[in-house]
Design a protein around this motif. Structure first.
Motif, PDB file in Angstrom:
ATOM      1  N   ARG A  18      17.890 -45.996  29.530  1.00  0.00           N
ATOM      2  CA  ARG A  18      18.191 -47.321  28.987  1.00  0.00           C
ATOM      3  C   ARG A  18      16.909 -48.171  28.994  1.00  0.00           C
ATOM      4  O   ARG A  18      16.586 -48.858  28.029  1.00  0.00           O
ATOM      5  CB  ARG A  18      19.260 -47.960  29.877  1.00  0.00           C
ATOM      6  CG  ARG A  18      19.900 -49.169  29.335  1.00  0.00           C
ATOM      7  CD  ARG A  18      21.140 -49.404  30.188  1.00  0.00           C
ATOM      8  NE  ARG A  18      21.844 -50.578  29.729  1.00  0.00           N
ATOM      9  CZ  ARG A  18      21.698 -51.769  30.274  1.00  0.00           C
ATOM     10  NH1 ARG A  18      20.892 -51.937  31.285  1.00  0.00           N
ATOM     11  NH2 ARG A  18      22.366 -52.793  29.798  1.00  0.00           N
ATOM     12  N   ALA A  19      16.171 -48.059  30.103  1.00  0.00           N
ATOM     13  CA  ALA A  19      14.925 -48.810  30.205  1.00  0.00           C
ATOM     14  C   ALA A  19      13.923 -48.342  29.152  1.00  0.00           C
ATOM     15  O   ALA A  19      13.211 -49.144  28.547  1.00  0.00           O
ATOM     16  CB  ALA A  19      14.344 -48.635  31.603  1.00  0.00           C
TER      17      ALA A  19
ATOM     18  N   SER B 118      23.213 -41.784  25.831  1.00  0.00           N
ATOM     19  CA  SER B 118      24.655 -41.633  25.651  1.00  0.00           C
ATOM     20  C   SER B 118      25.138 -40.248  26.055  1.00  0.00           C
ATOM     21  O   SER B 118      26.290 -40.079  26.423  1.00  0.00           O
ATOM     22  CB  SER B 118      25.112 -41.967  24.238  1.00  0.00           C
ATOM     23  OG  SER B 118      24.094 -41.886  23.352  1.00  0.00           O
ATOM     24  N   ALA B 119      24.224 -39.261  26.004  1.00  0.00           N
ATOM     25  CA  ALA B 119      24.649 -37.926  26.445  1.00  0.00           C
ATOM     26  C   ALA B 119      25.054 -37.964  27.921  1.00  0.00           C
ATOM     27  O   ALA B 119      26.032 -37.341  28.324  1.00  0.00           O
ATOM     28  CB  ALA B 119      23.527 -36.927  26.233  1.00  0.00           C
TER      29      ALA B 119
ATOM     30  N   ASN C  11      30.567 -33.593  32.139  1.00  0.00           N
ATOM     31  CA  ASN C  11      30.199 -32.860  33.342  1.00  0.00           C
ATOM     32  C   ASN C  11      30.348 -33.772  34.557  1.00  0.00           C
ATOM     33  O   ASN C  11      29.779 -34.854  34.610  1.00  0.00           O
ATOM     34  CB  ASN C  11      28.743 -32.390  33.208  1.00  0.00           C
ATOM     35  CG  ASN C  11      28.346 -31.492  34.363  1.00  0.00           C
ATOM     36  OD1 ASN C  11      28.540 -31.837  35.527  1.00  0.00           O
ATOM     37  ND2 ASN C  11      27.801 -30.352  34.034  1.00  0.00           N
ATOM     38  N   VAL C  12      31.108 -33.306  35.499  1.00  0.00           N
ATOM     39  CA  VAL C  12      31.441 -34.160  36.636  1.00  0.00           C
ATOM     40  C   VAL C  12      30.194 -34.539  37.439  1.00  0.00           C
ATOM     41  O   VAL C  12      30.076 -35.646  37.949  1.00  0.00           O
ATOM     42  CB  VAL C  12      32.463 -33.457  37.547  1.00  0.00           C
ATOM     43  CG1 VAL C  12      32.879 -34.353  38.691  1.00  0.00           C
ATOM     44  CG2 VAL C  12      33.673 -33.053  36.741  1.00  0.00           C
ATOM     45  N   GLU C  13      29.238 -33.619  37.535  1.00  0.00           N
ATOM     46  CA  GLU C  13      28.076 -33.896  38.370  1.00  0.00           C
ATOM     47  C   GLU C  13      26.969 -34.608  37.613  1.00  0.00           C
ATOM     48  O   GLU C  13      26.338 -35.513  38.134  1.00  0.00           O
ATOM     49  CB  GLU C  13      27.513 -32.567  38.944  1.00  0.00           C
ATOM     50  CG  GLU C  13      28.490 -31.817  39.827  1.00  0.00           C
ATOM     51  CD  GLU C  13      29.038 -32.671  40.970  1.00  0.00           C
ATOM     52  OE1 GLU C  13      28.300 -33.520  41.493  1.00  0.00           O
ATOM     53  OE2 GLU C  13      30.217 -32.503  41.325  1.00  0.00           O
ATOM     54  N   THR C  14      26.721 -34.187  36.367  1.00  0.00           N
ATOM     55  CA  THR C  14      25.553 -34.737  35.668  1.00  0.00           C
ATOM     56  C   THR C  14      25.894 -35.819  34.660  1.00  0.00           C
ATOM     57  O   THR C  14      25.018 -36.435  34.089  1.00  0.00           O
ATOM     58  CB  THR C  14      24.794 -33.612  34.929  1.00  0.00           C
ATOM     59  OG1 THR C  14      25.700 -33.041  33.996  1.00  0.00           O
ATOM     60  CG2 THR C  14      24.275 -32.574  35.873  1.00  0.00           C
ATOM     61  N   GLY C  15      27.154 -36.057  34.423  1.00  0.00           N
ATOM     62  CA  GLY C  15      27.530 -37.085  33.454  1.00  0.00           C
ATOM     63  C   GLY C  15      28.270 -38.210  34.138  1.00  0.00           C
ATOM     64  O   GLY C  15      28.609 -38.130  35.314  1.00  0.00           O
TER      65      GLY C  15
ATOM     66  N   ARG D  90      27.368 -46.081  22.762  1.00  0.00           N
ATOM     67  CA  ARG D  90      28.032 -47.361  22.835  1.00  0.00           C
ATOM     68  C   ARG D  90      27.013 -48.479  22.833  1.00  0.00           C
ATOM     69  O   ARG D  90      27.294 -49.611  23.120  1.00  0.00           O
ATOM     70  CB  ARG D  90      28.927 -47.457  24.061  1.00  0.00           C
ATOM     71  CG  ARG D  90      28.204 -47.340  25.354  1.00  0.00           C
ATOM     72  CD  ARG D  90      29.194 -47.466  26.485  1.00  0.00           C
ATOM     73  NE  ARG D  90      30.428 -46.783  26.192  1.00  0.00           N
ATOM     74  CZ  ARG D  90      30.597 -45.504  26.363  1.00  0.00           C
ATOM     75  NH1 ARG D  90      29.620 -44.774  26.803  1.00  0.00           N
ATOM     76  NH2 ARG D  90      31.751 -44.955  26.074  1.00  0.00           N
ATOM     77  N   GLY D  91      25.801 -48.173  22.525  1.00  0.00           N
ATOM     78  CA  GLY D  91      24.808 -49.222  22.380  1.00  0.00           C
ATOM     79  C   GLY D  91      24.101 -49.447  23.688  1.00  0.00           C
ATOM     80  O   GLY D  91      24.657 -49.312  24.772  1.00  0.00           O
TER      81      GLY D  91
END
Ligand SMILES: Nc1ncnc2c1ncn2[C@@H]1O[C@H](COP(=O)(O)OP(=O)(O)OP(=O)(O)O)[C@@H](O)[C@H]1O
Ligand SMILES: [Mg+2]
Length: 669
Positions: free
Chosen positions: A36-37, A68-69, A75-79, A330-331
């Protein structure tokens, strides 16, 4: 000497972010923040002309996709599985899109999530303390038709039992209810513990429990009003559709379309609200007053033993764009909304009682304090008033008005990008008035701000406030600003602001007087508060009719004049570039000369009229048979003919008025 050091700072920030995204030790949240940064940095660099637009858009796309990925990953751990916003969007107004909705989250990986498991464990602990007294005091409506009330009480019972235990009861329960009797149905069947979450059928109570925090900050009206929701006979036939929990997209869409999402969808919500209002009695939070003794007990225990807890997610946080599905961004300005409330969520909000869905272990749905006093119906309306971005409008689409464009960029775009720099005296004005003759691009500028600012954009026309919601206009105004405050940074664009803020007259209608007063109060709050990042942009072609109090609050008053020759040329060239056109350069110049005094809308009309010329020159029989590329190109003669029918819409006298007003009140050069 300043520049190198600031660049060095940027470089180290960049390096830090690079480390965050490449390191194996950073959490998904940290990575998302880092991306995001990066995106913000790219925007900033582009805004500062440090990089080209092409480069900026490439980098933007790259990092935004990565961002956004992570946000949308299943993925429970990486998302982060952050689908809550989209669900809210879906719930608010876009049921038609529901088929397209595919969350990355499935039933099985919901159960795997650490926070869910923690909640389930906590629920199990509390169950022991609540189940016995609660069951002993269960009260169920008598009556011939059993299904609704038993569902209510049974849901209550199952809610407080281990979420993993209930499915077996659920499946076999419905036919037994009449025989087993109200209290027996609960106490005679102790929950059987199992550790196989995947066997939980849909629409079972535990799933409902889990769905509650997942849908975060929207009230589950169906569950809070059990009598309005379908009874067991309605949900049982659905079970075979997905006996082992939703795994694939179909399962998920089935779940969302017929389960909680359906319950949250606007018509259902309004229906539930109507019913509740119809009952004539409400309790805090807009829920019906009927509660079983067990539920009452739960509330009391909750009050006694647990301080109010709520999730960190802001109510109605995000979901401003019509973006559904896990793969869509989502922006970059969208806030991260944890899909499951954190167990250690802050304690700012009060517990909201939810008889049918909230187990004792679950945090109450988060409702932003600022929205609590508003009617949900109003908030719904405001959300559906949020401008759909539609096709994006760029600054280049607006011909001329260079000064206004530059000023707006300075006020809107930069401070949104770098709020840390634009503080104190540099703080941007909170109110802008765009005024000028009709058809000069004021609304177009509003749309451009919507596309380019990155802020949540509310577009409301003043006439809709005064006519569409008769008697409710001032509530709408209050709700609009409240929702905007929760969605900062926000831009509220009010077209035709003159009809809302015309000077107060003796004979004016009471309701419009009330709207005006409310609007001035809100405008004052929004434009004077230093913390709020809300910008109000008004547009009018009757600036002289605006109330002086409102005029003072809209500090930056920008004149949007008729387009000059260069701007008119830009409009013609732009429009003709999309058509078959044989105009030579000098012919274009001639068109520009002859169109002095035309507004942007007049120029568009002129080009439309001219473009019909080649068609009119054809025989009627040819029109039926000709192919599209056989239509003759637009020529100067077509413009010549068009000038006979298209006249300037702004008279010199009107123009004089605008110029005078600009000299008196305008902030232009
Ligand atoms: N500066 C401009 N550049 C390009 N197109 C323009 C411009 N001004 C007006 N137009 C054209 O005219 C149409 C109408 O413009 P718009 O609705 O923005 O005018 P407005 O100033 O809001 O008018 P009103 O005061 O009547 O609301 C636009 O859709 C666009 O096609
Ligand atoms: Mg307009």
């Amino acid at each position: 000497m300043q520049a190198p050091s600031s660049r060095a700072v940027h470089l180290s920030e960049w390096q830090r972010n690079y480390f965050a995204v490449t390191s194996g030790t950073c959490t998904a949240e940290q990575k998302a923040e880092a991306y995001r940064a990066q995106v913000l940095r790219v925007q900033y660099a582009w805004a500062n002309s440090e990089i080209s637009q092409v480069c900026a858009s490439k980098l933007f796309k790259k990092y935004a996709e990565k961002y956004s990925a992570i946000i949308d990953s299943d993925n429970v751990e990486t998302g982060l599985n952050n689908y809550a916003e989209s669900v809210l969007t879906l719930a608010r107004a876009q049921q038609t899109d529901s088929d397209k909705w595919q969350s990355g989250l499935s039933l099985s990986n919901v159960f795997q999530m650490r926070s869910v498991q923690e909640m389930m464990r906590a629920g199990e602990k509390l169950r022991g303390s609540l189940l016995v007294p609660a069951d002993a005091s269960v009260v169920i409506h008598g009556g011939a038709v059993v299904p609704d009330p038993p569902k209510s009480s049974l849901c209550g019972g199952s809610r407080e039992s281990d979420p993993l235990t209930k499915p077996a009861h659920r499946t076999g329960w419905a036919p037994d209810v009449p025989e087993s009797g109200p209290s027996g149905s609960l106490s005679a069947q102790p929950p059987v513990a199992t550790n196989t979450p995947k066997t939980c059928p849909m629409f079972s109570a535990p799933f409902g429990d889990l769905a509650t925090p997942l849908f975060g900050n929207v009230r589950k009206e169906n569950s809070s009003a059990p009598k309005a929701s379908p009874g067991p006979s309605l949900f049982l036939p659905r079970q075979p559709r997905s006996p082992a929990g939703g795994e694939g997209p179909w399962d998920r869409s089935a779940f969302y379309s017929s389960g909680p999402a359906e319950a949250l969808s606007a018509p259902t919500l309004s229906e539930a609200l109507r019913k509740m209002e119809g009952n004539g009695h409400r309790e805090e939070g807009g829920l019906p007053t009927f509660k079983t003794a067990k539920e009452q007990l739960w509330v009391e225990q909750q009050k006694k033993h647990h301080p109010p807890a709520r999730a960190a997610a802001p109510s109605y946080g995000g979901g401003v764009k019509k973006s559904l599905g896990a793969s869509r961004s989502r922006g970059i300005f969208g806030k991260f909304v944890p899909p499951v409330p954190k167990p250690d969520g802050d304690a700012r909000g009060g517990v909201q009682y939810k008889p049918d869905s909230a187990g004792p272990s679950e945090p109450a749905p988060p409702v932003d304090e600022r929205l609590k006093s508003l009617e949900p119906k109003m908030i719904e309306l405001i959300m559906s008033e949020i401008m759909d971005h539609g096709p994006p409008v760029t600054w280049d689409d607006i011909a001329g008005v260079e000064f206004a464009k530059a000023t707006i960029k300075e006020i809107v775009v930069w401070p949104m990008l770098r709020p840390d720099i634009f503080t104190g005296l540099r703080g941007p004005p909170k109110g802008i008035l765009l005024f000028g003759p009709p058809g000069t691009g004021k609304t177009l500028i509003g749309k451009c701000i919507a596309s380019q600012s990155g802020a949540t954009f509310f577009s409301i026309s003043a006439s809709s406030l005064t006519s569409k919601w008769v008697g409710e206009g001032e509530k709408m105004v209050r709700a609009l600003f409240a929702v905007a405050r929760c969605q900062q940074p926000a831009v509220i664009f009010i077209d035709e602001i003159d009809s809302l803020l015309s000077q107060r007259a003796d004979g004016e209608h009471e309701s419009s007087r009330r709207i005006k007063t409310e609007f001035l109060v809100q405008l004052d709050g929004a434009t004077t508060s230093s913390e709020d990042r809300i910008l109000v942009v008004g547009a009018t072609n009757r600036p002289q009719e605006i109330d002086e109090a409102a005029r003072r609050r809209l500090v930056k008053r920008l004149y949007i004049p008729l387009p000059e020759a260069s701007a008119r040329k830009q409009i013609v060239t732009r429009l003709m570039s999309r058509e078959q056109c044989s105009l030579r350069e000098e012919e274009i110049e001639l068109v520009v000369q002859r169109s002095a005094g035309f507004s942007g809308a007049d120029m568009t009309q002129l080009c439309r009229e001219a473009s019909l010329g080649p068609i009119r020159s054809l025989q009627a029989t040819d029109i039926a048979t000709i192919t599209a590329d056989q239509v003759p190109p637009i020529a100067y003669v077509d413009f010549d003919n068009a000038f006979r029918t298209v006249r300037p819409s702004v008279s010199p006298t009107d123009l004089e008025l605008y110029e005078n007003w600009n000299r008196t009140f305008g902030c232009g050069k």
